[in-house]
Structures are given as structure tokens and as C-alpha cells.
Design an enzyme around this catalytic site. Structure first.
Site, PDB file in Angstrom:
ATOM      1  CE  LYS A 139       0.028  -8.148   6.900  1.00  0.00           C
ATOM      2  NZ  LYS A 139       0.577  -8.070   5.615  1.00  0.00           N
ATOM      3  CG  HIS A 169      -2.881 -14.972   5.063  1.00  0.00           C
ATOM      4  ND1 HIS A 169      -2.237 -13.768   5.022  1.00  0.00           N
ATOM      5  CD2 HIS A 169      -2.905 -15.408   3.782  1.00  0.00           C
ATOM      6  CE1 HIS A 169      -1.888 -13.493   3.773  1.00  0.00           C
ATOM      7  NE2 HIS A 169      -2.291 -14.466   3.000  1.00  0.00           N
ATOM      8  CE  LYS A 173      -0.438 -17.792   1.351  1.00  0.00           C
ATOM      9  NZ  LYS A 173      -1.522 -17.588   0.399  1.00  0.00           N
ATOM     10  CD  GLU A 207       1.345 -10.030  -3.667  1.00  0.00           C
ATOM     11  OE1 GLU A 207       0.183 -10.321  -3.411  1.00  0.00           O
ATOM     12  OE2 GLU A 207       1.987  -9.158  -3.061  1.00  0.00           O
ATOM     13  CG  ASP A 226       2.218  -5.968   2.907  1.00  0.00           C
ATOM     14  OD1 ASP A 226       1.297  -6.076   3.741  1.00  0.00           O
ATOM     15  OD2 ASP A 226       2.084  -6.268   1.701  1.00  0.00           O
ATOM     16  CG  HIS A 231       3.017 -13.033   5.004  1.00  0.00           C
ATOM     17  ND1 HIS A 231       2.196 -13.311   6.066  1.00  0.00           N
ATOM     18  CD2 HIS A 231       2.392 -12.035   4.316  1.00  0.00           C
ATOM     19  CE1 HIS A 231       1.124 -12.526   6.013  1.00  0.00           C
ATOM     20  NE2 HIS A 231       1.228 -11.744   4.961  1.00  0.00           N
ATOM     21  CE  LYS A 331       1.531  -5.409  -2.431  1.00  0.00           C
ATOM     22  NZ  LYS A 331       0.755  -6.649  -2.261  1.00  0.00           N
TER      23      LYS A 331
END
Ligand code: BG6
Length: 481
Positions: A139, A169, A173, A207, A226, A231, A331
């Protein structure tokens, strides 16, 4: 000829070092990859022995359980070729290809089109009789709707859609896959999984890390591209999909696309009612001083890239009419807390004694630990009829049952040709379609600043319906961990 081979384009890069090689080693150690040959390809003029050293260093850093015997077996799988992403040097890989060969584009997104074309021109997209060729693409797939469509056209010049595996990804998970199992394998959930009983859904991916050394990529991406476009949109569509009549990867993806298509679209003019952005300022985190995003190396001093993005989505369907889905990721937030949290409506009617019942929540935690929790109300022990909050919690991992990392899961699926947990182009397309107006609106103005280690920008509250509150990012000890 070996039965299968994996060719990693971008073999000297960070993704290969940190994620692909460790995942491959672990699959090897679990004896799951048969006689798979692993061929690295990159610009570096390395010999195969030099590549082996590179791989060994990466594994020593990222695989604590690496042992001498395991390494000696693993190294026998490795080979390396160098060259540019052009047909001629790539054609040399033809000799190393196996009946089944998987090409993995572990490259910067700007090279996906070039690489897939060059592989095609080198004749590597068509397999010998009885064999297969597949292409894994990392991605992000495009940076908006128009560029995603262009990239698809370039790829389809040589590759069939059925050969292309767009990796996200998060689909590898455990918690993501468990969302489907838990929803559909339990009878008690389905009757309440709808607008009659659900009041809101919050999907958070917080995060503590900053941009680290990824400014080159992140400055152009930002949190929306992102994390949310891919996701979180995936977690969202899996939380909201309708039950499947047949368990089939195409049917599953049809259902996911249906969710995305049913989201009430935004327009550039009403973006503020649906989207919020923020950018971190410096501060102290874990007693460590951290700098403003704009002071990070590689970041423009007047950057307007968002390091936090939140969305409010509404699905126009019988099941979800009127239920807001709040998605956010950022973030440098207060903790590494990630979850899908579903809040149920309050009960009508009277309660016994002094019981005050809170709303129930069903929480699928991804980080810091994978758990499933139900926040419920029960009687407080004692003579009086008083209520208290209880958490019915199940840790996801079981003792003695080791988990697979997302990359291990997805590499196995790719080698086996199972596309269930990869994105079909229309999923990517509908996610961009939805977000294009936000990207357009955000070309102007600035994100709101938020302090490092905080809950994020205060503007995120404006997305919430009255009576709704964001669940704290800062972990509340004992609540549902
Ligand atoms: C990546 C993003 O895709 O996902 C990163 O580019 C983010 O910015 C990461 O940190 C989060 O995933 P995980 O699995 O490391 O929690």
C-alpha cells in the site's frame, strides 16, 4: 525446477528487512514453506553471499529465536540478482523462477507501476503450463481516485486482476480476522448488531510513535492516506458487513464493497462535518523530549501534513441507518491503543434499587494486547441493590498456541493463492471515492495542533453526536485490558 519461488523487488529495503524476512524465517522454522526459493532483487550490486549477510543481519535483529541450525537451512533458500526495474535485467530472473512464482513489490509506491510493467515486458507475468505467477503490491495503491485508476490500468496491461494481490497487513491481523469469526459464529450477536441496538461504533488506531525516519513518504501521505483509506476502512467494512450466504472470497469482497458504496458521500463543502485533522507538537513522552512534527528531519517547516485524522461515516442501509461510525488514527498520542468499540443503546424502563446502568460496549482490542471484552452491568456485592461495571474479557491468545504475524498469514495466503484477505480493486476505488473530497478540501487550511502524548486535537469532538464521547486513548488500567 523448484515448485515455488518468491522474488522480492526492493530486497535491500526496510520493509524486507523488518517484516518480510522475519516472517519468511518464521514460516520456514514452522516448516510451512516447502522448498520455496527466496530471490532478492535490488539496485545494490551485491553478490548472493553479500545478500546472505544482509539477510542474516536483519534476522539477528528481528528474530530473537534465530538459531544456527535454522539459519543454515534458511540460507540455502536464498539467491540474489541486481538491476534496475527494467525488462532486460529483470528477464534474467526467468532462469530462477519456479513453476509457481510470487513477485513481491516491496518498493516505494511511485515504482509500483514501473515495476509491474517491467516484469510484464520481461515475460514474467505469464506462467508455464500448470504453473502460476502472482504479484503482491504494497500500500498505498494510488494517492487518490485518479492515480489509483491509472495504476490499475498500468498493471492490467500485463497482469490479470486475479494475479494481483493488494496487501493490507491489517487483514492479516488476528483481531481483524476474528471480527468475522466472532460476528458470524455467534448467534447472540447478530440480533443486536444493528441500528436498533447499536448507538455508535468507534475505530481507533492510536500510536505513540512519531514519523520516525519515514518523512519522505509520510509528508506526501499523511494520516488519512497512511491509515484511514486502507487499514481503518477495512476494519470498518468488516464490522459493518452483512452476513454472507456463501463463504467465498469474492462474495466477502462484494459485501465489503457494498458497505463502502452505502456510506453517505461527503462533498468538499461539508467535509468539516465529517473529517478532522491534526498535527503533533512536541512535548514529553515517557520522560523523553520529542519534537514538533514540523521539526522532524525531512519535514517541511510549514508542513500541513496531518498526523491525526478522524472521520465520521454514516451508512445508508436498513441495518445501520442513523448509527455513526467514528474512525480515527494518529501518531504521538497518549498510548498505543487500538480497538474497534461498539456501544449499545441504553435500556428503557426502570432499574432495581440504586442501579444506574451504563451502556454496554463490545470491544475488540488490537493493541496493546489482543482481547475481546464486553463491558456490562452487574450487582455490586452487598446488602443493597446497587450496580457496578464488570468487564467480561477474553485474551485473544491461548497459552501454547503461538500467533502468526500479519505478514506470515498473508505471505502464506499469497503463496497458496488465497485472495480472501487481499484487496480487490473496487474496494480501493470506493475508499478513494469516499475520501477524495476530504483530500481536496485539505489542500487548503491547516490541521489543528495537538500536544505529543495527548488525546489528539480537540476538534475531533465536533464529529460526535450529542451524548457520545471518544473513548480515552490513554489506557484506563483494568477497564478492559
Ligand atoms: C503502516 C503505516 O501501514 O501501519 C504506519 O504506514 C503504521 O504508519 C503501521 O505505524 C501500523 O501498523 P502496525 O501493525 O505496526 O500496528
Amino acid at each position: 525446477m523448484k515448485a515455488s519461488a518468491l522474488v522480492i523487488l526492493g530486497a535491500s529495503g526496510d520493509l524486507t528487512r523488518r517484516l518480510l524476512l522475519p516472517a519468511l524465517y518464521r514460516l520456514h522454522a514452522r516448516k510451512l514453506i516447502g522448498d520455496l526459493r527466496i530471490i532478492g532483487y535490488a539496485l545494490e550490486k551485491w553478490s548472493p553471499e553479500r545478500f546472505e549477510k544482509h539477510v542474516h543481519k536483519a534476522l539477528s535483529q528481528f528474530v530473537p529465536e534465530l538459531d544456527e541450525a535454522g539459519w543454515n537451512e534458511f540460507r540455502a533458500r536464498l539467491d540474489y540478482r541486481h538491476g534496475e526495474l527494467k525488462a532486460e535485467p529483470l528477464a534474467a530472473l526467468g532462469d530462477l523462477a519456479a513453476a509457481g512464482t510470487l513477485f513481491y513489490l516491496a518498493l516505494p509506491p511511485s515504482l509500483f507501476g514501473t515495476a509491474s510493467e517491467a516484469l510484464g515486458e520481461a515475460g514474467l507475468s505469464s506462467a508455464p503450463r500448470g504453473g502460476w505467477r502472482r504479484l503482491v503490491v504494497e500500500k498505498p495503491f494510488g494517492s487518490d481516485l485518479a492515480s489509483a485508476k491509472q495504476l490499475r490500468t498500468r498493471m492490467h496491461a500485463h497482469w490479470e486482476e486475479s494475479q494481483i494481490l493488494r496487501i493490507d497487513h491489517f487483514l492479516g491481523k488476528e483481531t481483524t480476522q476474528n471480527l468475522m469469526v466472532f460476528r458470524f459464529a455467534n448467534r447472540f450477536l447478530e440480533p443486536v448488531w444493528n441500528a436498533q441496538h447499536v448507538s455508535q461504533v468507534q475505530i481507533t488506531y492510536a500510536e505513540t510513535l512519531g514519523v520516525e525516519k519515514r518523512a519522505g513518504y509520510y509528508e506526501h501521505a499523511g494520516a488519512l492516506r497512511d491509515m484511514l483509506q486502507n487499514h481503518l476502512m477495512q476494519l470498518f467494512s468488516l464490522a459493518a458487513i452483512e452476513p454472507l450466504s456463501t463463504w467465498d472470497s469474492e462474495v466477502l469482497r462484494d459485501h465489503k464493497v457494498e458497505v463502502l458504496r452505502s456510506v453517505k458521500p461527503f462533498t468538499v463543502r461539508n467535509v468539516d462535518a465529517h473529517a478532522v485533522r491534526g498535527q503533533y507538537r512536541g512535548g514529553k513522552m515517557d520522560r523523553r523530549k520529542v519534537v514538533d512534527y514540523r521539526q522532524e528531519s525531512g519535514v517541511a517547516k510549514d508542513s500541513t501534513t496531518e498526523t491525526f485524522a478522524a472521520l465520521r461515516l454514516e451508512i445508508d442501509s436498513w441495518r445501520w441507518q442513523g448509527v455513526p461510525f467514528y474512525l480515527r488514527s494518529g501518531k504521538r498520542l497518549a498510548s498505543n491503543c487500538s480497538e474497534i468499540a461498539v456501544q449499545f443503546k441504553r435500556n428503557p424502563g426502570a432499574l432495581p434499587g440504586a442501579v444506574a446502568a451504563d451502556n454496554n460496549w463490545m470491544i475488540f482490542r488490537i493493541k496493546p494486547r489482543q482481547t475481546m471484552s464486553l463491558l456490562a452491568n452487574a450487582k455490586k456485592p452487598g446488602l443493597k441493590l446497587e450496580g457496578r461495571r464488570v468487564t467480561l474479557s477474553a485474551p485473544y491468545e491461548e497459552e501454547g498456541n503461538s500467533e502468526f504475524s500479519a505478514y506470515e498469514q498473508l505471505l502464506m495466503d499469497a503463496l497458496e493463492g488465497d485472495r480472501t484477505h487481499f484487496l480487490r480493486f473496487d474496494e480501493v476505488e470506493w475508499a478513494w471515492r469516499l475520501l477524495d473530497p476530504v483530500l481536496k478540501a485539505w489542500k487548503k487550511g491547516e490541521p489543528e495542533f495537538y500536544a505529543a502524548g495527548s488525546e489528539g486535537p480537540s476538534a475531533q469532538d465536533r464529529l460526535l453526536d450529542s451524548g457520545h464521547h471518544w473513548r480515552p486513548v490513554r489506557l484506563v488500567a483494568g477497564e478492559d485490558d
